[in-house]
Design a protein around this motif. Structure first.
Motif, PDB file in Angstrom:
ATOM      1  N   ASP A   1       0.754  -1.621   0.143  1.00 33.65           N
ATOM      2  CA  ASP A   1      -0.184  -0.324  -0.039  1.00 33.65           C
ATOM      3  C   ASP A   1       0.934   1.382  -0.186  1.00 33.65           C
ATOM      4  O   ASP A   1       0.936   2.242  -0.367  1.00 33.65           O
ATOM      5  N   ALA A   2       1.930   1.488   0.740  1.00 35.90           N
ATOM      6  CA  ALA A   2       2.282   2.285   0.560  1.00 35.90           C
ATOM      7  C   ALA A   2       4.033   2.560  -0.498  1.00 35.90           C
ATOM      8  O   ALA A   2       3.672   3.619  -1.383  1.00 35.90           O
ATOM      9  N   LEU A   3       3.738   1.388  -1.155  1.00 35.25           N
ATOM     10  CA  LEU A   3       4.664   1.512  -2.235  1.00 35.25           C
ATOM     11  C   LEU A   3       3.259   2.555  -3.424  1.00 35.25           C
ATOM     12  O   LEU A   3       3.576   3.844  -4.021  1.00 35.25           O
ATOM     13  N   LYS A   4       1.944   2.336  -3.384  1.00 37.32           N
ATOM     14  CA  LYS A   4       1.220   2.558  -4.793  1.00 37.32           C
ATOM     15  C   LYS A   4       0.921   4.165  -3.585  1.00 37.32           C
ATOM     16  O   LYS A   4       0.908   4.589  -5.517  1.00 37.32           O
ATOM     17  N   ALA A   5       0.783   4.348  -2.880  1.00 32.62           N
ATOM     18  CA  ALA A   5       0.438   5.293  -2.517  1.00 32.62           C
ATOM     19  C   ALA A   5       1.715   6.822  -3.286  1.00 32.62           C
ATOM     20  O   ALA A   5       0.870   7.456  -2.959  1.00 32.62           O
ATOM     21  N   VAL A   6       3.455   6.180  -2.809  1.00 32.51           N
ATOM     22  CA  VAL A   6       3.978   7.065  -3.221  1.00 32.51           C
ATOM     23  C   VAL A   6       3.776   7.341  -4.748  1.00 32.51           C
ATOM     24  O   VAL A   6       4.106   8.288  -4.959  1.00 32.51           O
ATOM     25  N   ASP A   7       3.336   6.872  -5.655  1.00 32.58           N
ATOM     26  CA  ASP A   7       3.659   6.649  -7.025  1.00 32.58           C
ATOM     27  C   ASP A   7       5.004   6.781  -7.529  1.00 32.58           C
ATOM     28  O   ASP A   7       5.057   8.399  -8.053  1.00 32.58           O
ATOM     29  N   LEU A   8       6.063   6.509  -7.529  1.00 30.98           N
ATOM     30  CA  LEU A   8       7.313   6.799  -7.684  1.00 30.98           C
ATOM     31  C   LEU A   8       7.509   6.125  -8.084  1.00 30.98           C
ATOM     32  O   LEU A   8       7.358   4.847  -8.181  1.00 30.98           O
ATOM     33  N   PRO A   9       8.697   5.604  -9.408  1.00 32.29           N
ATOM     34  CA  PRO A   9       9.168   4.942  -9.995  1.00 32.29           C
ATOM     35  C   PRO A   9       9.653   4.209  -9.297  1.00 32.29           C
ATOM     36  O   PRO A   9      10.854   4.630  -7.897  1.00 32.29           O
ATOM     37  N   SER A  10      10.153   2.352  -9.406  1.00 33.53           N
ATOM     38  CA  SER A  10      10.197   1.912  -8.523  1.00 33.53           C
ATOM     39  C   SER A  10      10.469   0.096  -8.699  1.00 33.53           C
ATOM     40  O   SER A  10       9.751  -0.552  -9.511  1.00 33.53           O
TER      41      SER A  10
END
Length: 149
Positions: free
Chosen positions: A87-96
Motif C-alpha cells: 500500500d505504501a509503494l502504491k501511495a507514493v507513486d514513484l518509479p520503483s
C-alpha cells in the motif's frame, strides 16, 4: 536531482554471515559500496537504508514521496507478507523496483508470491549483488523517461 532510496528489509544486515550459499559472501556495506560506485556512473545519488522493522520501512517509503526520485527495495521476507509495504509503494507513486539477491522462484513455494510486485514498476531477482546494480540501472531509465514525458 532527488536521490534514489535503496531500502533493505529484515535480516539483510546479516549479509555475508547468513546462508552465504544462497545470499553470497558480500556484506550489506559491500552492497552499499557497489551501489554508490554504480550510481556515480549514472549521475544519481542514493539514500541507502536497512531496517528489520516493517513500520520503519513504511515510513521511509512515505518520506520518499517528497524526497526521492525513485525506490529500489529488497524487502526480504516482508515481500511475501506485507500489505502495508504494498500500500505504501502504491501511495507514493514513484518509479520503483523490487529486488532480491536470490532467485526466489527456485526456492520455497512461499517465496514465489510477492505482495509488492503489483505495486512496483518491475522486479529483479537472482543476480546476487548485481541485482542492486540492475535495479538502479532500471530506475535510472524510468526516471529519465519520466523527465521526458
Amino acid at each position: 536531482m532527488k536521490p534514489v532510496y535503496v531500502l533493505n528489509g529484515p535480516n539483510l544486515n546479516l549479509l555475508g554471515l547468513r546462508e552465504p550459499a544462497i545470499y553470497g559472501s558480500a556484506t550489506l556495506k559491500d552492497v552499499e559500496a557497489l551501489c554508490r560506485a554504480h550510481v556515480a556512473t549514472l549521475g544519481l545519488a542514493i539514500e541507502f537504508r536497512q531496517s528489520n522493522h516493517e513500520g520503519e520501512l513504511v515510513s521511509w517509503i512515505h518520506e520518499a514521496r517528497e524526497k526521492a526520485s525513485g525506490i529500489a527495495i529488497n524487502a526480504g521476507a516482508y515481500t511475501h507478507t506485507s500489505v502495508a509495504l504494498h500500500d505504501a509503494l502504491k501511495a507514493v507513486d514513484l518509479p520503483s523496483v523490487e529486488l532480491h539477491l536470490s532467485n526466489v522462484h527456485k526456492r520455497e513455494a512461499f517465496r514465489h508470491t510477492s505482495l509488492l510486485a503489483p505495486a512496483v514498476s518491475g522486479v529483479i531477482c537472482g543476480f546476487g549483488s548485481d541485482s542492486y546494480v540492475l535495479a538502479l540501472t532500471a530506475l535510472h531509465s524510468l526516471i529519465s523517461a519520466n523527465k521526458k514525458g
